[in-house]
Design an enzyme around this catalytic site. Structure first.
Site, short mmCIF file in Angstrom:
data_model
loop_
_atom_site.label_atom_id
_atom_site.label_comp_id
_atom_site.label_asym_id
_atom_site.label_seq_id
_atom_site.Cartn_x
_atom_site.Cartn_y
_atom_site.Cartn_z
N ASP A 13 40.95 53.82 36.11
CA ASP A 13 40.91 52.82 36.92
C ASP A 13 42.03 52.26 37.68
OD1 ASP A 13 39.47 50.11 37.98
OD2 ASP A 13 40.93 49.23 36.43
N SER A 14 42.02 51.56 38.78
CA SER A 14 43.05 51.22 39.27
C SER A 14 44.27 50.28 38.33
CB SER A 14 42.87 50.33 40.61
OG SER A 14 41.96 49.36 40.41
N TYR A 45 43.84 48.48 44.23
CA TYR A 45 43.22 49.32 45.12
C TYR A 45 42.29 48.98 46.23
CZ TYR A 45 44.75 53.39 42.38
OH TYR A 45 45.46 54.70 41.64
N GLY A 46 41.59 47.48 45.75
CA GLY A 46 40.57 47.04 46.63
C GLY A 46 41.01 46.70 47.96
N CYS A 76 36.40 52.57 38.07
CA CYS A 76 36.89 51.45 39.34
C CYS A 76 35.82 51.72 40.46
CB CYS A 76 38.22 52.09 39.60
SG CYS A 76 38.90 51.00 41.10
N ASN A 77 35.26 50.51 40.84
CA ASN A 77 34.31 50.72 41.85
C ASN A 77 35.01 51.02 43.25
OD1 ASN A 77 31.51 49.08 41.12
ND2 ASN A 77 33.40 48.50 39.90
N THR A 78 36.20 50.95 43.59
CA THR A 78 36.82 51.30 44.75
C THR A 78 37.13 52.43 44.62
OG1 THR A 78 37.92 48.59 44.78
CG2 THR A 78 38.80 50.44 46.15
N GLU A 156 42.09 37.81 36.47
CA GLU A 156 43.53 38.35 35.79
C GLU A 156 44.17 37.23 35.26
OE1 GLU A 156 45.61 41.53 37.51
OE2 GLU A 156 43.77 42.82 37.10
N CYS A 188 32.52 45.47 40.73
CA CYS A 188 34.03 45.31 40.46
C CYS A 188 34.23 45.24 39.02
CB CYS A 188 34.62 44.05 41.22
SG CYS A 188 36.21 43.97 40.84
N THR A 189 35.10 46.03 38.45
CA THR A 189 35.44 45.91 37.12
C THR A 189 35.85 44.57 36.38
OG1 THR A 189 37.52 46.41 38.03
CG2 THR A 189 36.54 48.36 36.92
N HIS A 190 36.32 43.64 37.20
CA HIS A 190 36.60 42.55 36.79
C HIS A 190 35.27 41.39 36.67
CE1 HIS A 190 40.50 44.06 37.72
NE2 HIS A 190 41.13 42.99 37.44
N1 DGL Z 1 39.27 48.16 39.68
C1 DGL Z 1 38.89 47.59 41.17
C2 DGL Z 1 37.57 47.66 41.47
O1 DGL Z 1 36.57 47.79 40.33
C3 DGL Z 1 39.35 46.08 41.34
C4 DGL Z 1 40.66 45.92 41.08
C5 DGL Z 1 41.42 46.56 42.55
O2 DGL Z 1 41.20 46.13 43.77
O3 DGL Z 1 42.18 47.76 42.26
O4 DGL Z 1 36.89 47.59 42.50
#
Ligand code: DGL
Length: 269
Positions: A13-14, A45-46, A76-78, A156, A188-190
């Site tokens: 993940d990012s 990364y988003g 990570c979705n991004t 976060e 998104c992971t969060h």
């Molecule tokens: N992990 C990113 C996602 O799932 C979210 C955090 C980021 O922007 O890097 O899209």
């Protein structure tokens, strides 16, 4: 030489958000060894460009392949949105699971009217990744997407049940709820950490949590490839990050839902 089934699953993940996927994997596949990489030095990364994300992703994949992983999970979705195809290419024939493929499939399976909402980072929404993945399976489905850039920092911060987060979520959901969606993908992971709040704000909508659906897809893929580890009652978990920022432990443990040990720092590139 390690037997293929005993090799770890590589998850990346990012940053720390991908620990929601690790948590789901630990629950669904409790015998699997896991090696995680979170690019905490370069998160988020988003909001970054495709070229930058592809470059970072190639470095992470090389690192995990060096750990002799038997499968890769793009948490990570991004990354999945803009570099998923590159990961599959670099991985050769090994199983590659990603949150978008799994989330898209689960959304279609759960939606009755095939009218689906997606919330995600700006880069994921701009890449139109969920819509493409869902339309590849059902071209008739109607997708409405909403970028929610403020939600990552709020999660976060730990403001999971805070008025500021509630109002922000309400604002972001407005255009989605104006459509007759019956399913909302947490792209998104969060966002899985916001499930209780989202359920209150959108009580009649089915939430699709990409973390649990990805763990399910990983179980199926490993089973099909004969790579399930069935005799490993004390699995090995390793966590690599490119930086250990302030409050890393607290935030990481919130995502993982348990104590975070075995963290090592590793800078790439
Ligand atoms: N992990 C990113 C996602 O799932 C979210 C955090 C980021 O922007 O890097 O899209």
């Amino acid at each position: 030489m390690i037997a293929p089934a005993n090799r770890p699953i590589g998850v990346f993940d990012s940053g720390v958000g991908g620990l929601t996927v690790v948590r789901a994997l630990m629950e669904r596949l409790p015998m699997e060894n896991i090696v995680y990489f979170g690019d905490t030095a370069r998160v988020p990364y988003g909001v970054k460009s495709r070229a930058t994300i592809e470059h970072f992703t190639a470095q992470i994949v090389d690192f995990l392949l060096g750990h002799e992983v038997k499968a890769l999970v793009v948490a990570c979705n991004t990354i999945a949105a803009v570099a998923g195809h590159k990961v599959r290419h670099s991985a050769g024939g090994m199983p590659v699971l990603d949150v978008i493929a799994a989330g898209a499939q689960a959304a279609l399976a759960q939606s009755r009217n095939h009218h689906i909402g997606v919330i995600a980072t700006s880069t994921t929404v701009n890449a139109n990744a969920y819509a493409r993945a869902i339309h590849a399976q059902n071209p008739q489905a109607r997708i409405v997407s909403q970028a929610c850039p403020l939600l990552v920092p709020l999660v976060e911060e730990g403001w999971l049940d805070h008025d500021v987060t509630r109002l922000t979520v309400r604002e972001y959901l407005k255009p989605l709820l104006a459509d007759p969606i019956d399913t909302l993908v947490l792209g998104c992971t969060h966002y899985p950490l916001l499930k209780p709040l989202l359920k209150q704000e959108a009580p009649h909508i089915t939430l699709v949590d990409s973390a649990t659906t990805t763990a399910e897809a990983a179980a199926r893929a490993l089973g099909a490839a004969g790579l399930l580890n069935s005799d490993n009652p004390a699995p090995d978990y390793r966590f690599y990050v490119s930086d250990i920022p302030l409050r890393f432990q607290t935030i990481g443990e919130r995502f993982l839902g348990r104590s975070l040990e075995q963290i090592e720092m590793m800078s790439l590139g």
